[in-house]
Design an enzyme around this catalytic site. Structure first.
Site, PDB file in Angstrom:
ATOM      1  N   GLY A  26       0.846  -1.172   0.169  1.00 21.74           N
ATOM      2  CA  GLY A  26      -0.334  -0.271   0.205  1.00 21.74           C
ATOM      3  C   GLY A  26       1.001   1.110   0.078  1.00 21.74           C
ATOM      4  O   GLY A  26       1.845   1.203  -0.828  1.00 21.74           O
ATOM      5  N   SER A  57       5.755  -5.608  -1.106  1.00 20.15           N
ATOM      6  CA  SER A  57       6.343  -4.388  -1.187  1.00 20.15           C
ATOM      7  C   SER A  57       5.856  -3.040  -0.439  1.00 20.15           C
ATOM      8  O   SER A  57       7.501  -2.896  -0.335  1.00 20.15           O
ATOM      9  CB  SER A  57       4.929  -3.390  -1.967  1.00 20.15           C
ATOM     10  OG  SER A  57       4.694  -2.298  -2.884  1.00 20.15           O
ATOM     11  N   ALA A  58       5.454  -2.272  -0.073  1.00 21.32           N
ATOM     12  CA  ALA A  58       5.556  -1.511   1.099  1.00 21.32           C
ATOM     13  C   ALA A  58       5.756  -2.380   2.869  1.00 21.32           C
ATOM     14  O   ALA A  58       6.987  -1.935   3.476  1.00 21.32           O
ATOM     15  CB  ALA A  58       3.961  -0.857   1.497  1.00 21.32           C
ATOM     16  N   HIS A 116       8.870  -3.626  -6.823  1.00 20.99           N
ATOM     17  CA  HIS A 116       8.548  -2.467  -8.033  1.00 20.99           C
ATOM     18  C   HIS A 116       9.454  -2.330  -8.902  1.00 20.99           C
ATOM     19  O   HIS A 116       9.022  -1.558  -9.408  1.00 20.99           O
ATOM     20  CB  HIS A 116       7.085  -2.148  -8.333  1.00 20.99           C
ATOM     21  CG  HIS A 116       6.320  -2.428  -7.112  1.00 20.99           C
ATOM     22  ND1 HIS A 116       5.403  -3.422  -6.859  1.00 20.99           N
ATOM     23  CD2 HIS A 116       6.305  -1.533  -6.180  1.00 20.99           C
ATOM     24  CE1 HIS A 116       4.767  -3.140  -6.360  1.00 20.99           C
ATOM     25  NE2 HIS A 116       5.351  -2.699  -5.198  1.00 20.99           N
ATOM     26  N   GLU A 175       9.302  -6.702 -10.706  1.00 16.99           N
ATOM     27  CA  GLU A 175       7.527  -7.541 -10.308  1.00 16.99           C
ATOM     28  C   GLU A 175       8.291  -8.788 -10.080  1.00 16.99           C
ATOM     29  O   GLU A 175       8.539  -9.781 -11.115  1.00 16.99           O
ATOM     30  CB  GLU A 175       6.915  -7.688 -11.413  1.00 16.99           C
ATOM     31  CG  GLU A 175       6.607  -6.168 -10.611  1.00 16.99           C
ATOM     32  CD  GLU A 175       6.265  -5.077  -9.767  1.00 16.99           C
ATOM     33  OE1 GLU A 175       4.914  -5.100  -9.806  1.00 16.99           O
ATOM     34  OE2 GLU A 175       6.928  -5.481  -8.593  1.00 16.99           O
TER      35      GLU A 175
END
Length: 243
Positions: free
Chosen positions: A92, A125-126, A162, A198
């Site tokens: 997020g 991710s985050a 990413h 990714e």
């Protein structure tokens, strides 16, 4: 004494053409089963709708046989951290995530559980960004003010999830991800950065770091030429790299 850390750091939660977390099912399932995990504490703070986010994670992981509880459902966040079998921090906005961890005084409790108690940690991710030294190499917008850019520091390097390569033939004249990371290293003493494409995953077990997935990873170290490492590379040297 050897480190007790057990980390699985995902570049993303979803890749094109795949359901949520499905691309990494083999790695995730192996990681948790090797560590005898049946229950996972999910931390949904990177998005505002905690109920919806938790439902998505529960739907995905319950099918694989895991019981998931979201920390926001508890009256005592620190108690949940202290009793957790494993952590999963989802993606997020990295700034919102880190601010909320600070707001609830969870930085040190999570860090202690992972580094000293050996509790498995999975980030996406985050959630991968906050596992590193700082969130300085996130791609996210600073939508909230954080008390500090310093994160959990479960590893002594940073990650750029990413990570994207320049598009061949593109007329875009703005900075590439590589340019941005090199600018980060213009400040003396900044830690190494792993450009995680990714679908790529970093597995950190004790003092060993391995690049999982099908794609290569890009490693940036201050004062050195950027290097490309193929999938399945041993990146353990990052744990001992100091500037």
């Amino acid at each position: 004494m050897a480190s007790k850390r057990k980390l699985l750091l995902l570049s993303t939660s979803t890749v094109f053409g795949s359901e949520y977390l499905q691309y990494a099912k083999t790695e995730i399932d192996s990681f948790f089963k090797r560590n005898n995990v049946a229950k996972i504490l999910f931390i949904p703070f990177a998005l505002r709708n905690h109920d919806e986010y938790a439902r998505k994670v529960k739907d995905a992981l319950s099918v694989w046989g895991y019981e998931v509880k979201s920390i926001h459902e508890s009256s005592s966040y620190v108690e949940e951290v202290n009793n957790a079998q494993a952590f999963f921090i989802g993606g997020g906005n990295t700034f919102l995530l880190l601010k909320t961890l600070y707001d609830h005084s969870l930085i040190e409790p999570i860090r202690k559980r992972v580094l000293h108690d050996g509790i498995p940690y999975m980030g996406s991710s985050a959630g991968t960004n906050v596992a590193t030294i700082s969130i300085c190499t996130t791609n996210d917008m600073p939508i909230v003010h954080v008390p500090s850019l310093n994160a959990l520091a479960l590893v002594p390097f940073n990650v750029n999830p990413h990570y994207m390569d320049p598009t061949p033939g593109s007329k875009h004249m703005g900075e590439t991800r590589e340019t941005r990371i090199n600018q980060y290293h213009e400040i003396p003493g900044m830690p190494p950065v792993v450009g995680l494409r990714e679908g790529s995953i970093l597995e950190v077990i004790g003092d060993k770091v391995k690049l999982l997935g099908d794609l290569s990873g890009r490693v940036f170290i201050e004062g050195e030429l950027t290097k490309e490492y193929p999938a399945d590379s041993d990146l353990s040297f990052l744990l001992n790299k100091t500037n």
